[in-house]
Design a protein around this motif. Structure first.
Motif, short mmCIF file in Angstrom:
data_model
loop_
_atom_site.label_atom_id
_atom_site.label_comp_id
_atom_site.label_asym_id
_atom_site.label_seq_id
_atom_site.Cartn_x
_atom_site.Cartn_y
_atom_site.Cartn_z
N GLU A 234 42.56 45.68 33.27
CA GLU A 234 43.38 46.64 33.99
C GLU A 234 44.12 45.97 35.15
OE1 GLU A 234 41.02 49.77 35.59
OE2 GLU A 234 42.72 50.90 36.40
N GLY A 235 45.36 46.37 35.34
CA GLY A 235 46.14 45.86 36.47
C GLY A 235 47.08 44.72 36.11
N GLU A 236 46.86 44.10 34.97
CA GLU A 236 47.72 42.98 34.59
C GLU A 236 49.06 43.47 34.08
OE1 GLU A 236 44.72 39.38 33.26
OE2 GLU A 236 46.39 39.99 31.98
N ASN A 237 50.07 42.63 34.28
CA ASN A 237 51.36 42.85 33.65
C ASN A 237 51.32 42.19 32.28
OD1 ASN A 237 52.21 43.94 36.14
ND2 ASN A 237 52.80 41.90 36.86
N ILE B 48 55.05 45.86 30.28
CA ILE B 48 54.28 46.94 30.91
C ILE B 48 53.73 46.38 32.22
CG2 ILE B 48 52.34 48.54 30.71
CD1 ILE B 48 52.59 48.33 27.67
N ALA B 49 54.11 47.01 33.30
CA ALA B 49 53.66 46.56 34.63
C ALA B 49 52.38 47.29 35.04
CB ALA B 49 54.75 46.83 35.66
N ALA B 50 51.53 46.58 35.73
CA ALA B 50 50.32 47.16 36.31
C ALA B 50 49.58 48.03 35.29
CB ALA B 50 50.67 47.97 37.56
N SER B 51 49.13 47.42 34.24
CA SER B 51 48.55 48.16 33.11
C SER B 51 47.34 49.00 33.53
CB SER B 51 48.15 47.19 32.00
OG SER B 51 47.23 46.24 32.49
N GLN B 52 47.19 50.13 32.82
CA GLN B 52 46.11 51.08 33.09
C GLN B 52 45.36 51.37 31.79
OE1 GLN B 52 48.21 54.50 34.53
NE2 GLN B 52 49.00 53.45 36.36
#
Lengths: 114, 112
Positions: free
Chosen positions: B15-18, B77-81
């Protein structure tokens, strides 16, 4: 919002049965499509229609037929279901007058043939 | 005949990675390219559509690019959740007959 509905989410049929999958769209779209989706194969086009009573074969029409008696409704028919037709079936519609031909999809029908 | 390929077939990131999903096509004669999301057992949700004359489209944390000359599109996808976990499909709309040619998808898992 465009809405495309499919008659069943899940369907279980026996080999040899005649199966009807119904698709209805509420946006007066001219174009309607039937796809099947299988793991690793992506979506494959079965049939499509550009107008009422009009139909065109897609990439994998064998074992299927379609009916479009009204603009909003496009039916996929499996004349004699076989186990290799177990799949997810997706219906879509698009507007011929739109500049981008964007397709809108229904929720899908997961068909199991036993 | 147009072929659309998506690599990798599956991707798992914290989580949180681009991250970037790739889509390539063999014939540059496309009208547009679309990215869709599919949750397990569900239908397709359109994410972004890029016309052949455009270079990119953005929606929230998503950015899709298109390079027709190289036959490539990417979905960033930025700041993945964790809620981004799904299968992502790209499809090229052919110039000649306005039919969609599909990639097989990338299954994305975002680990909490």
């Amino acid at each position: 919002d465009v809405k495309v509905t499919q008659s069943s989410r899940y369907l279980v049929k026996r080999t040899g049965e005649k199966v009807f999958l119904e698709c209805v769209q509420d946006m007066d779209h001219e174009n309607m499509f039937w796809y099947r989706q299988d793991p690793g194969l992506g979506l494959r086009l079965i049939y499509f229609s550009y107008d009422v009573k009009m139909k065109e074969k897609g990439d994998i029409p064998e074992g299927y037929s379609v009916s479009r008696e009204k603009k909003e409704r496009f039916s996929l028919i499996l004349e004699s279901a076989s186990t290799n037709q177990t799949s997810m079936y997706l219906c879509a519609s698009s507007d011929s007058g739109s500049f981008n031909y964007e397709q809108y999809f229904g929720p899908g029908t997961r068909l199991t043939v036993t | 005949k147009q072929e659309v390929t998506q690599i990798p077939a599956a991707l798992s990131v914290p989580e949180g990675e681009n991250l970037v999903l790739n889509c390539s096509f063999t014939d540059s004669a496309i009208y547009n390219l679309q990215w869709f999301r599919q949750d397990p057992g569900k239908g397709l949700t359109s994410l972004l559509l890029i016309q052949s004359s455009q270079r990119e489209q953005t929606s929230g944390r998503l950015n899709a690019s298109l390079d027709k000359s190289s036959g490539r599109s990417t979905l960033y996808i930025a700041a993945s959740q964790p809620g981004d976990s799904a299968t992502y499909l790209c499809a090229a709309l052919e110039d000649s007959n306005y039919q969609l040619i599909w990639g097989a998808g990338t299954k994305l898992i975002i680990k909490p």
